[in-house]
Design an enzyme around this catalytic site. Structure first.
Site, PDB file in Angstrom:
ATOM      1  N   HIS A 108       0.707  -1.257  -0.055  1.00 29.48           N
ATOM      2  CA  HIS A 108      -0.059  -0.040   0.132  1.00 29.48           C
ATOM      3  C   HIS A 108       0.808   1.196   0.133  1.00 29.48           C
ATOM      4  O   HIS A 108       0.222   2.377  -0.258  1.00 29.48           O
ATOM      5  CB  HIS A 108      -0.742  -0.125   1.303  1.00 29.48           C
ATOM      6  N   LEU A 153     -30.262  10.095  -4.310  1.00 24.83           N
ATOM      7  CA  LEU A 153     -29.306   9.761  -3.030  1.00 24.83           C
ATOM      8  C   LEU A 153     -27.911   9.325  -3.801  1.00 24.83           C
ATOM      9  O   LEU A 153     -27.715   8.419  -4.378  1.00 24.83           O
ATOM     10  CB  LEU A 153     -29.980   8.576  -2.413  1.00 24.83           C
ATOM     11  N   HIS A 154     -26.763   9.812  -3.165  1.00 26.82           N
ATOM     12  CA  HIS A 154     -25.601   9.559  -3.547  1.00 26.82           C
ATOM     13  C   HIS A 154     -25.088   7.963  -3.002  1.00 26.82           C
ATOM     14  O   HIS A 154     -25.229   7.700  -2.168  1.00 26.82           O
ATOM     15  CB  HIS A 154     -24.697  10.339  -3.072  1.00 26.82           C
TER      16      HIS A 154
END
Length: 612
Positions: A327, A414-415
């Site tokens: 990462h 709605l997101h």
């Protein structure tokens, strides 16, 4: 993406890097105000009052001085956070990488032309590698399209770290080395490393100036596979990369002292385009259940993974694929980008190679045979034992929610990302009867070398809505209003935080400034409410949207009694991956996911039945 690639001749991948704005330092006043708001759900009146006093004292005293120092630092750097973030979040961490830091995930080809099927591993692998190498060539030619947000270019520097990049363990701090160069910058390594049954091979992917073809790659993979399956296993040097970092650094130094050739071989692995892992296992996978294959990408055979490598491409015996990545050099969107590209290519070509079957006379893969002794072999056994012990403690479930997806949430205005985050808050509240401190990744790539900011999804508005859902005396209309207030708050925060107006990275900068100045840790950071609300990496819910393509990933929870919660959004479904530790009696990933699915239904019902 293909149309974009065709159009991208005039735009180069890295051309906007020099014109991106510097990462700003937010105002101290604003950051502290947002911090106080964020701790509210976790405090009673007295606790909140005490924290309020601590924050005020910090703002009027040491905080102001530290903020000035930080502003001075920012003057001389285009990204004041970059080096600090890399060091304190990744390179200074001593935990074993493979499970604690890396992120991993399965490829979605099983949903179309490559369902699990024994006997397909090498043929599919050769095609998959070829598509990967085409992407590498696009990157070298700077023809990968620039990511944009509302027409503004985003930082693309992380894409330089996808290929030929590796972490090097250090006694107290690791480092990252990248050998990748664009064509205009000069030579870039052209070989890959293949790990199979504890052995390591390398071969070149370029022959006579062009990429070798899938039939040629197939010949190389077949040679390695046959050799490894007809001869004894190798020592499994790669397992050392799954060890605690200082242990691995010491073992690596010792390995090099045994024979200088060992260093040459390590450098060949480090500089390789990617590590190709040939696994013997055949994990179960269907479009309805990705749990086992996702678990295996993170917890599979440590002797065929180079944990330090930015990109391990994993090939299972049943022709299923995945990847595991360090990462530190990049965030998930780099893998999402290449993963989506390859998925489209496999689909377009019906999973086949449609070119020439001719195989040129190419030199066979070279095996890297390390000089080892009993001490190293003992280290390897220790590393494997430690890895399998930790791996067996990990619970991962990956299920799709198929009743609806983005299309319906958008229709209801709605997101979809906020929809999932609020469902998670409700699920956690129902499971534990208390709010769950939550980290959601906000992306700050509109700035030079920008990566992420913490978005704390557990707002006071979200908590009030969760309470209303559990209170039988609250009517539908009130519940719906509270839900819409929570949506509005979340959406505004996401917009602000992505625009450099978050507060967690700012607070981290102030803390690190104090440390660099040799000052005591300010009370703000030792206040119990700081960690109770998630500060200092103590979020019980560690979450991220993995995007809007079919790519899924997972990482382990941030804390032992917490969850990792990662999801991607499609038109007709939401796919959710959840991780937890089995040794924690309080957590159960499967139970949480099913409660989230229940919350999806309840939220949609609320939108359908409560008439404004």
């Amino acid at each position: 993406m293909e149309n974009q690639l065709a159009k991208s001749t005039e735009e180069r991948t890295f051309q906007y890097q020099d014109s991106l704005p510097s990462l700003p330092v937010p105002s101290l006043e604003e950051s502290l105000k947002k911090y106080l708001e964020a701790v509210k759900p976790f405090a009673n009146k007295e606790e909140y009052k005490k924290t309020e006093e601590i924050v005020q004292k910090f703002r009027d005293g040491i905080g102001r001085k530290l903020h000035q120092k930080l502003l001075e630092r920012a003057k001389g750097k285009r990204n004041w956070l970059e080096e600090w973030w890399l060091n304190c979040t990744y390179l200074d961490v001593r935990l074993p990488l493979q499970l604690s830091v890396n992120f991993a995930g399965p490829a979605p080809y099983i949903e179309h032309y490559w369902p699990p099927k024994e006997g397909t591993q090498l043929e599919r692998g050769s095609i998959n590698l070829w598509h990967n190498l085409n992407y590498w060539q696009l990157l070298r030619k700077e023809k990968v399209p620039v990511d944009k947000s509302e027409n503004s270019p985003l930082d693309m520097s992380q894409f330089r770290m996808l290929f030929s990049t590796c972490r090097i363990p250090g006694i107290t701090r690791d480092s990252i080395i990248s050998y990748f160069r664009t064509e205009s910058e000069g030579h870039s390594p052209t070989h890959i490393a293949v790990l199979c049954r504890g052995r390591v091979f390398v071969f070149d992917m370029i022959h006579e100036g062009c990429l070798i073809t899938p039939p040629e790659i197939y010949r190389q993979l077949t040679y390695i596979h046959r050799k490894c399956h007809s001869e004894p296993d190798g020592p499994g040097i790669a397992a050392l990369t799954s060890e605690e970092r200082t242990q691995w650094a010491k073992a690596r130094e010792y390995l090099i002292s045994l024979d200088p050739e060992n260093l040459t071989m390590l450098e060949k692995i480090q500089s390789s385009l990617l590590v190709y892992s040939i696994e013997d296992s055949s994990p179960h996978v269907t479009p309805e259940d990705y749990s086992q294959v996702t678990t295996m990408t993170l917890t599979g055979d440590p002797t065929v993974r180079w944990g330090d490598k930015s990109y391990n491409l994993i090939s299972f015996s049943n022709g299923v694929f995945g990847s595991s990545c360090d990462h530190a050099p990049f965030d998930g969107m780099v893998m999402i980008n290449i993963g989506h590209y390859i998925n489209e290519k496999v689909f377009e070509n019906e999973g086949r190679w449609k070119g020439s079957e001719k195989v040129r006379d190419i030199s066979l893969p070279e095996e890297l045979v390390f000089t080892v002794d009993d001490k190293i072999l003992n280290n390897i056994n220790q590393a494997k034992a430690q890895f399998f012990k930790q791996a067996s403690d990990l619970q991962i479930v990956v299920y799709p929610f198929t009743s609806f997806g983005k299309n319906l949430t958008k229709k209801k205005l709605l997101h979809p990302d906020t929809f999932i985050q609020l469902a998670l808050q409700l699920a956690y509240y129902r499971l534990y009867g208390r709010p769950g401190s939550c980290y959601e990744t906000a992306m700050t790539r509109c700035f030079y070398h920008g990566r992420t900011e913490t978005m704390r999804s557990c707002t006071i508005e979200a908590l009030r809505w969760c309470q209303s859902m559990q209170d039988p005396s609250t009517g539908l209309l009130e519940r719906q209003q509270k839900m819409l207030q929570a949506f509005a708050k979340h959406n505004k925060m996401m917009k602000d935080f992505s625009a450099g107006k978050g507060f967690d990275r700012h607070l981290l900068g102030l803390l690190l400034t104090a440390k660099e100045e040799g000052l005591p840790v300010p009370e703000l950071f030792t206040d119990p409410l700081f960690s109770k609300s998630g500060g200092g990496g103590n979020f019980v819910l560690s979450t991220s949207l993995v995007g809007y393509f079919k790519i899924q990933g997972v990482a382990v929870p941030m804390v032992h009694n917490g969850y990792g919660f990662f999801y991607h959004i499609r038109d007709d479904r939401f796919v959710v991956a959840c991780s937890a530790w089995k040794s924690c009696p309080e957590t159960d990933a499967e139970k949480l996911v099913l409660l989230v699915f229940q919350a999806f239904h309840d939220m949609m019902r609320l939108m359908n039945t409560a008439h404004l």
